[in-house]
Design an enzyme around this catalytic site. Structure first.
Site, short mmCIF file in Angstrom:
data_model
loop_
_atom_site.label_atom_id
_atom_site.label_comp_id
_atom_site.label_asym_id
_atom_site.label_seq_id
_atom_site.Cartn_x
_atom_site.Cartn_y
_atom_site.Cartn_z
N CYS A 129 -32.51 -19.36 10.56
CA CYS A 129 -33.97 -19.32 10.47
C CYS A 129 -34.68 -20.45 11.23
O CYS A 129 -34.78 -20.40 12.44
CB CYS A 129 -34.42 -19.24 9.02
SG CYS A 129 -36.12 -18.61 8.82
N GLU B 120 -30.99 -13.97 6.12
CA GLU B 120 -30.98 -15.19 5.32
C GLU B 120 -31.32 -14.87 3.86
O GLU B 120 -32.25 -14.13 3.57
CB GLU B 120 -32.01 -16.17 5.89
CG GLU B 120 -32.09 -17.50 5.16
CD GLU B 120 -33.22 -18.37 5.67
OE1 GLU B 120 -33.16 -19.60 5.47
OE2 GLU B 120 -34.17 -17.83 6.28
N LYS C 154 -27.60 -24.88 7.12
CA LYS C 154 -28.86 -24.96 7.86
C LYS C 154 -29.24 -26.42 8.12
O LYS C 154 -29.29 -27.23 7.20
CB LYS C 154 -29.95 -24.25 7.06
CG LYS C 154 -31.29 -24.10 7.75
CD LYS C 154 -32.18 -23.21 6.89
CE LYS C 154 -33.53 -22.97 7.52
NZ LYS C 154 -34.35 -22.03 6.70
#
Length: 300
Positions: A160, A44, A117
């Protein structure tokens, strides 16, 4: 009959200097491609330092459109090396609208999909809500938890903080994902004691391996390494713990990195998911008639 897929990941430090960070990424990508990797994933926000330790409006200048300089560079690497490449962008979608976006490039086809995300944290040292808008539920090739089709298979790419949510992994699996991939930036606060550090890292590894078990899928996780200071000087900064890994569809660890820069390459037998799901048929036995309350925030 087995269907083998060579997958690799790059675990690296990163710096505010994009050229330096991307040079480190390129070295890892080229090394893995030379070793035979067909699919390579980066961590990331690999193009810069982890800038979310503070809230600074000038940091938005780092953002780029999907097909900006970094995206075009990643696409050219995927084409030159004849690989599928999963990269990460601080995406400028429109003035005042920014995303933390994983982007997939497929050999000579260029960008074949992207995932914005969905779960955005907001904790001391991880002020991501200041910078990132969550992904949309319905946005063409970036539909919520929608896998991305490539020449090597259907990739369930998450980012993440998404890794802590079993719902995200399950929805990717239900949409036909053949792999779960998690580009990540996570580390310790230097003031945490050793026992707390170990608990955090073990929990992080365990939850992602459990997504492999629960869905019968291989999992690939790429984290960053190195100490990154707090630009404000208010805290000691973050020690990113590395620990990138690749596991099989029963959660078995096939490769596990330490806390230094590292490249990892594993050959996956992609037929094992079918075999595992025949003996552990979780999708068959799900009580979908009884799960309605999962769409509620809490059952009061």
């Amino acid at each position: 009959m087995s269907r083998n897929l060579k997958v690799g990941l790059v675990q690296q430090p990163a710096w505010p200097d994009k050229a330096r960070s991307l040079a480190e990424s390129e070295a890892g990508i080229r090394e893995l491609a030379t070793a035979g990797a067909q699919l390579v994933m980066l961590q990331e926000l690999h193009a810069t330092h982890y800038f979310c330790q503070t809230e600074e409006t000038e940091v938005f200048d780092l953002a780029e459109p999907l097909d900006g300089p970094t995206g075009s560079w990643l696409a050219s690497l995927a084409k030159e090396l004849d690989i599928v490449l999963v990269g990460s962008l601080f995406e400028r979608r429109a003035p005042g609208l920014y995303h933390n976006t994983a982007v997939v490039y497929d050999r000579d086809r260029g960008r074949v999909g992207h995932y914005r995300k969905m779960h955005i944290p907001d904790d001391p040292g991880f002020y991501e809500k200041f910078y990132f808008t969550p992904g949309d539920q319905d946005d063409g090739r970036a539909q919520g938890f929608q896998p991305i089709d490539t020449s090597l298979g259907r990739l369930g790419v998450l980012v993440c903080w998404d890794q802590w949510y079993p719902e995200a992994a399950r929805l990717m699996a239900l949409a036909g994902a053949e792999l779960l991939l998690y580009p990540t930036a996570i580390g310790w606060h230097p003031h945490d004691d050793r026992e707390e550090m170990n608990r955090q890292k073990e929990a992080w590894t365990l939850i992602q391996r459990s997504h492999g078990v629960a869905n019968g899928l291989p999992v690939i996780v790429a984290n960053r390494v190195g100490h990154e200071p707090d630009p404000s000087g208010a805290t000691p900064g973050i020690d990113f713990w590395g620990g990138s890994f690749i596991c099989g569809p029963q959660g078995e660890l096939l490769a596990h990195a330490g806390q230094e820069a590292e490249r990892m390459l594993v050959t996956l037998d992609m037929t094992r998911s079918e075999e595992v799901r025949r003996i552990w048929p979780y999708l068959r036995d799900r009580r979908i008639d009884a799960y309605g309350d999962l769409t509620r925030r809490y059952r009061d």
